[in-house]
Scaffold this motif. Structure first.
Motif, short mmCIF file in Angstrom:
data_model
loop_
_atom_site.label_atom_id
_atom_site.label_comp_id
_atom_site.label_asym_id
_atom_site.label_seq_id
_atom_site.Cartn_x
_atom_site.Cartn_y
_atom_site.Cartn_z
N ARG A 22 0.84 -1.16 -0.05
CA ARG A 22 0.02 -0.01 0.04
C ARG A 22 0.98 1.46 -0.04
O ARG A 22 0.59 2.19 -0.59
N LYS A 23 1.72 1.21 0.86
CA LYS A 23 2.67 2.48 0.85
C LYS A 23 3.34 2.71 -0.39
O LYS A 23 3.66 3.64 -0.83
N ARG A 24 3.97 1.58 -1.03
CA ARG A 24 4.77 1.61 -2.26
C ARG A 24 3.80 2.22 -3.43
O ARG A 24 4.15 3.19 -4.25
N ASP A 25 2.61 1.86 -3.43
CA ASP A 25 1.53 2.15 -4.44
C ASP A 25 1.00 3.70 -4.32
O ASP A 25 0.94 4.31 -5.12
N GLU A 26 0.96 3.96 -2.84
CA GLU A 26 0.64 5.47 -2.56
C GLU A 26 1.84 6.14 -3.30
O GLU A 26 1.49 7.27 -3.76
N GLU A 27 3.15 5.79 -2.88
CA GLU A 27 4.03 6.58 -3.38
C GLU A 27 4.21 6.81 -5.08
O GLU A 27 4.24 7.94 -5.63
N ARG A 28 3.94 5.54 -5.33
CA ARG A 28 3.68 5.58 -7.22
C ARG A 28 2.53 6.48 -7.62
O ARG A 28 2.85 7.34 -8.63
N LEU A 29 1.41 6.58 -6.93
CA LEU A 29 0.31 7.32 -7.25
C LEU A 29 0.68 8.85 -7.28
O LEU A 29 0.30 9.59 -7.83
N LYS A 30 1.40 9.29 -5.90
CA LYS A 30 1.56 10.55 -5.88
C LYS A 30 2.49 11.00 -6.94
O LYS A 30 2.33 11.91 -7.57
N LYS A 31 3.52 10.17 -7.30
CA LYS A 31 4.59 10.58 -8.48
C LYS A 31 3.71 10.75 -9.71
O LYS A 31 3.97 11.63 -10.32
N SER A 32 3.08 9.89 -10.02
CA SER A 32 2.38 9.84 -11.19
C SER A 32 1.11 10.91 -11.38
O SER A 32 1.06 11.72 -12.44
N SER A 33 0.63 11.45 -10.22
CA SER A 33 -0.32 12.62 -9.96
C SER A 33 0.66 13.78 -10.24
O SER A 33 -0.05 14.75 -11.00
N GLU A 34 1.90 13.87 -9.69
CA GLU A 34 2.35 15.03 -9.93
C GLU A 34 2.85 15.09 -11.44
O GLU A 34 2.79 16.44 -11.95
N ARG A 35 3.06 13.98 -11.99
CA ARG A 35 3.62 14.07 -13.52
C ARG A 35 2.37 14.69 -14.57
O ARG A 35 2.72 15.18 -15.26
N LEU A 36 1.24 14.03 -14.11
CA LEU A 36 0.15 14.49 -14.78
C LEU A 36 -0.38 15.89 -14.62
O LEU A 36 -0.46 16.41 -15.50
N LYS A 37 -0.14 16.54 -13.45
CA LYS A 37 -0.21 17.61 -13.36
C LYS A 37 0.55 18.70 -14.11
O LYS A 37 0.26 19.64 -14.55
N GLU A 38 1.97 18.23 -14.28
CA GLU A 38 2.97 18.91 -15.04
C GLU A 38 2.39 18.84 -16.45
O GLU A 38 2.42 19.78 -17.13
N PHE A 39 1.99 17.62 -16.86
CA PHE A 39 1.50 17.60 -18.34
C PHE A 39 0.25 18.62 -18.42
O PHE A 39 0.08 19.27 -19.58
#
Length: 95
Positions: A22-39
């Motif tokens: 869960r922690k690993r998935d949470e961190e990946r989701l946060k990173k992908s959300s930040e990347r999507l925000k940049e796009f």
């Protein structure tokens, strides 16, 4: 047993492993959300795509995309400013 199957009596090791996933998935989701925000912000700054289309492509609501845009100094395109102002004003009661 697979990682998705839940035993009737899980061990503490299994609980710990699920917590780590869960922690690993949470961190990946946060990173992908930040990347999507940049796009999204880059697409809005570019101005080639309509904000509605950018929001739809992102999977985020138009309201969320507008909020992100305003927080990052991206104002409505001139074509949409009048509509944006009209929507910000409170509704006038009929006389």
């Amino acid at each position: 047993m697979t990682a998705d199957e839940i035993p009737e009596q899980p061990t503490l090791d299994e609980v710990e492993a699920a917590g780590a996933r869960r922690k690993r998935d949470e961190e990946r989701l946060k990173k992908s959300s930040e990347r999507l925000k940049e796009f999204v912000l880059a697409a809005l700054r570019d101005g080639e795509h309509r904000p509605t289309d950018v929001a739809k492509a992102s999977g985020w609501t138009p309201a969320h995309v507008r909020k992100m845009a305003r927080e990052n100094g991206i104002e409505p395109d001139e074509r949409y400013k009048e509509r944006a102002e009209r929507l910000r004003r409170p509704a006038q009661p009929d006389a």
